[in-house]
Motif scaffolding. Structure first.
Motif, mmCIF file in Angstrom:
data_model
loop_
_atom_site.group_PDB
_atom_site.id
_atom_site.type_symbol
_atom_site.label_atom_id
_atom_site.label_comp_id
_atom_site.label_asym_id
_atom_site.label_seq_id
_atom_site.Cartn_x
_atom_site.Cartn_y
_atom_site.Cartn_z
ATOM 1 N N SER A 196 0.838 -1.204 0.000
ATOM 2 C CA SER A 196 0.000 0.000 0.000
ATOM 3 C C SER A 196 0.872 1.252 0.000
ATOM 4 C CB SER A 196 -0.904 0.006 1.229
ATOM 5 O OG SER A 196 -0.140 0.192 2.402
ATOM 6 N N ALA A 197 0.296 2.343 -0.452
ATOM 7 C CA ALA A 197 1.035 3.611 -0.493
ATOM 8 C C ALA A 197 1.368 4.106 0.910
ATOM 9 C CB ALA A 197 0.216 4.654 -1.238
ATOM 10 N N GLY A 198 0.512 3.839 1.869
ATOM 11 C CA GLY A 198 0.772 4.261 3.242
ATOM 12 C C GLY A 198 1.961 3.553 3.861
ATOM 13 N N MET A 199 2.065 2.254 3.638
ATOM 14 C CA MET A 199 3.212 1.502 4.153
ATOM 15 C C MET A 199 4.499 1.945 3.469
ATOM 16 S SD MET A 199 2.522 -0.369 6.643
ATOM 17 C CE MET A 199 4.057 -1.262 6.692
ATOM 18 N N ASN A 200 4.418 2.237 2.182
ATOM 19 C CA ASN A 200 5.591 2.743 1.472
ATOM 20 C C ASN A 200 6.053 4.066 2.062
ATOM 21 O OD1 ASN A 200 5.569 0.578 -0.279
ATOM 22 N ND2 ASN A 200 4.514 1.682 -1.903
ATOM 23 N N ALA A 201 5.118 4.960 2.368
ATOM 24 C CA ALA A 201 5.465 6.269 2.923
ATOM 25 C C ALA A 201 6.080 6.139 4.305
ATOM 26 C CB ALA A 201 4.225 7.153 2.976
ATOM 27 N N ILE A 202 5.522 5.271 5.137
ATOM 28 C CA ILE A 202 6.056 5.090 6.488
ATOM 29 C C ILE A 202 7.452 4.485 6.441
ATOM 30 C CG2 ILE A 202 5.745 3.825 8.646
ATOM 31 C CD1 ILE A 202 2.698 4.172 8.205
ATOM 32 N N ALA A 203 7.639 3.444 5.630
ATOM 33 C CA ALA A 203 8.941 2.796 5.535
ATOM 34 C C ALA A 203 9.995 3.748 4.974
ATOM 35 C CB ALA A 203 8.840 1.550 4.666
ATOM 36 N N ALA A 204 9.642 4.515 3.957
ATOM 37 C CA ALA A 204 10.592 5.450 3.365
ATOM 38 C C ALA A 204 10.935 6.573 4.327
ATOM 39 C CB ALA A 204 10.024 6.021 2.076
ATOM 40 N N SER A 205 9.973 7.050 5.083
ATOM 41 C CA SER A 205 10.222 8.137 6.031
ATOM 42 C C SER A 205 11.136 7.701 7.162
ATOM 43 C CB SER A 205 8.902 8.639 6.613
ATOM 44 O OG SER A 205 8.091 9.145 5.601
ATOM 45 N N VAL A 206 10.858 6.546 7.714
ATOM 46 C CA VAL A 206 11.701 6.047 8.801
ATOM 47 C C VAL A 206 13.097 5.730 8.278
ATOM 48 C CG1 VAL A 206 11.998 4.152 10.429
ATOM 49 C CG2 VAL A 206 9.770 5.214 10.165
ATOM 50 N N GLY A 207 13.178 5.154 7.089
ATOM 51 C CA GLY A 207 14.483 4.871 6.495
ATOM 52 C C GLY A 207 15.289 6.124 6.256
ATOM 53 N N ALA A 208 14.646 7.169 5.771
ATOM 54 C CA ALA A 208 15.347 8.434 5.542
ATOM 55 C C ALA A 208 15.793 9.057 6.856
ATOM 56 C CB ALA A 208 14.455 9.399 4.771
ATOM 57 N N LEU A 209 14.977 8.944 7.902
ATOM 58 C CA LEU A 209 15.362 9.502 9.202
ATOM 59 C C LEU A 209 16.551 8.766 9.795
ATOM 60 C CD1 LEU A 209 12.033 10.313 11.023
ATOM 61 C CD2 LEU A 209 13.798 11.902 10.331
ATOM 62 N N VAL A 210 16.681 7.503 9.493
ATOM 63 C CA VAL A 210 17.807 6.732 10.024
ATOM 64 C C VAL A 210 19.060 6.994 9.200
ATOM 65 C CG1 VAL A 210 18.681 4.391 10.344
ATOM 66 C CG2 VAL A 210 16.369 4.954 11.052
ATOM 67 N N ILE A 211 18.938 7.038 7.883
ATOM 68 C CA ILE A 211 20.106 7.144 7.013
ATOM 69 C C ILE A 211 20.683 8.559 6.973
ATOM 70 C CG2 ILE A 211 20.864 7.030 4.612
ATOM 71 C CD1 ILE A 211 18.922 4.669 4.298
ATOM 72 N N VAL A 212 19.864 9.554 6.744
ATOM 73 C CA VAL A 212 20.381 10.914 6.478
ATOM 74 C C VAL A 212 21.130 11.508 7.658
ATOM 75 C CG1 VAL A 212 19.699 13.277 5.918
ATOM 76 C CG2 VAL A 212 18.748 11.370 4.651
ATOM 77 N N PRO A 213 20.586 11.568 8.864
ATOM 78 C CA PRO A 213 21.346 12.205 9.956
ATOM 79 C C PRO A 213 22.620 11.449 10.314
ATOM 80 C CG PRO A 213 19.034 12.126 10.524
ATOM 81 C CD PRO A 213 19.210 11.284 9.294
ATOM 82 N N PHE A 214 22.608 10.132 10.261
ATOM 83 C CA PHE A 214 23.795 9.369 10.628
ATOM 84 C C PHE A 214 24.877 9.465 9.563
ATOM 85 C CE2 PHE A 214 20.722 6.974 13.326
ATOM 86 C CZ PHE A 214 21.267 7.365 14.529
ATOM 87 N N HIS A 215 24.480 9.754 8.333
ATOM 88 C CA HIS A 215 25.465 9.901 7.268
ATOM 89 C C HIS A 215 26.351 11.120 7.490
ATOM 90 C CE1 HIS A 215 27.182 9.776 3.275
ATOM 91 N NE2 HIS A 215 26.870 11.066 3.124
ATOM 92 N N TRP A 216 25.791 12.186 8.055
ATOM 93 C CA TRP A 216 26.548 13.417 8.232
ATOM 94 C C TRP A 216 27.275 13.499 9.561
ATOM 95 C CZ3 TRP A 216 27.407 15.716 3.928
ATOM 96 C CH2 TRP A 216 26.474 15.598 2.905
ATOM 97 N N ARG A 217 26.958 12.603 10.479
ATOM 98 C CA ARG A 217 27.659 12.611 11.778
ATOM 99 C C ARG A 217 28.955 11.825 11.660
ATOM 100 N NH1 ARG A 217 22.506 11.348 15.521
ATOM 101 N NH2 ARG A 217 21.526 13.370 15.256
ATOM 102 N N LYS A 218 29.896 12.175 12.501
ATOM 103 C CA LYS A 218 31.190 11.473 12.464
ATOM 104 C C LYS A 218 31.367 10.642 13.706
ATOM 105 C CE LYS A 218 33.168 14.804 9.540
ATOM 106 N NZ LYS A 218 34.168 15.361 8.857
#
Length: 77
Positions: free
Chosen positions: A55-77
């Motif tokens: 479903s589109a809702g599950m896609n949105a939730i999974a993508a949002s949580v994935g982006a929140l995990v990946i993006v901030p940790f990518h820029w931290r050292k």
């Protein structure tokens, strides 16, 4: 077209909720922008290649949580 608007709304809610619950410490606006960006990316990826979680809702939730995990940790050292 309505799936795209629903994806943006769900991603915004996930970004707000993650900041409110203390899951992230980016700031409200930054978390919402990260979630919406990840949801847009996954939405168009799903439309182009047909890959998704059902479903589109599950896609949105999974993508949002994935982006929140990946993006901030990518820029931290």
């Amino acid at each position: 077209m309505l799936n795209l608007f629903g994806t943006v709304v769900i991603a915004g809610i996930v970004g707000y909720a993650s900041e409110r619950s203390g899951f992230t410490h980016n700031g409200y606006i930054q978390s919402i922008i990260i979630c919406v960006g990840g949801a847009f990316l996954f939405f168009f990826f799903q439309r182009m290649f047909g890959f998704g979680f059902g479903s589109a809702g599950m896609n949105a939730i999974a993508a949002s949580v994935g982006a929140l995990v990946i993006v901030p940790f990518h820029w931290r050292k």
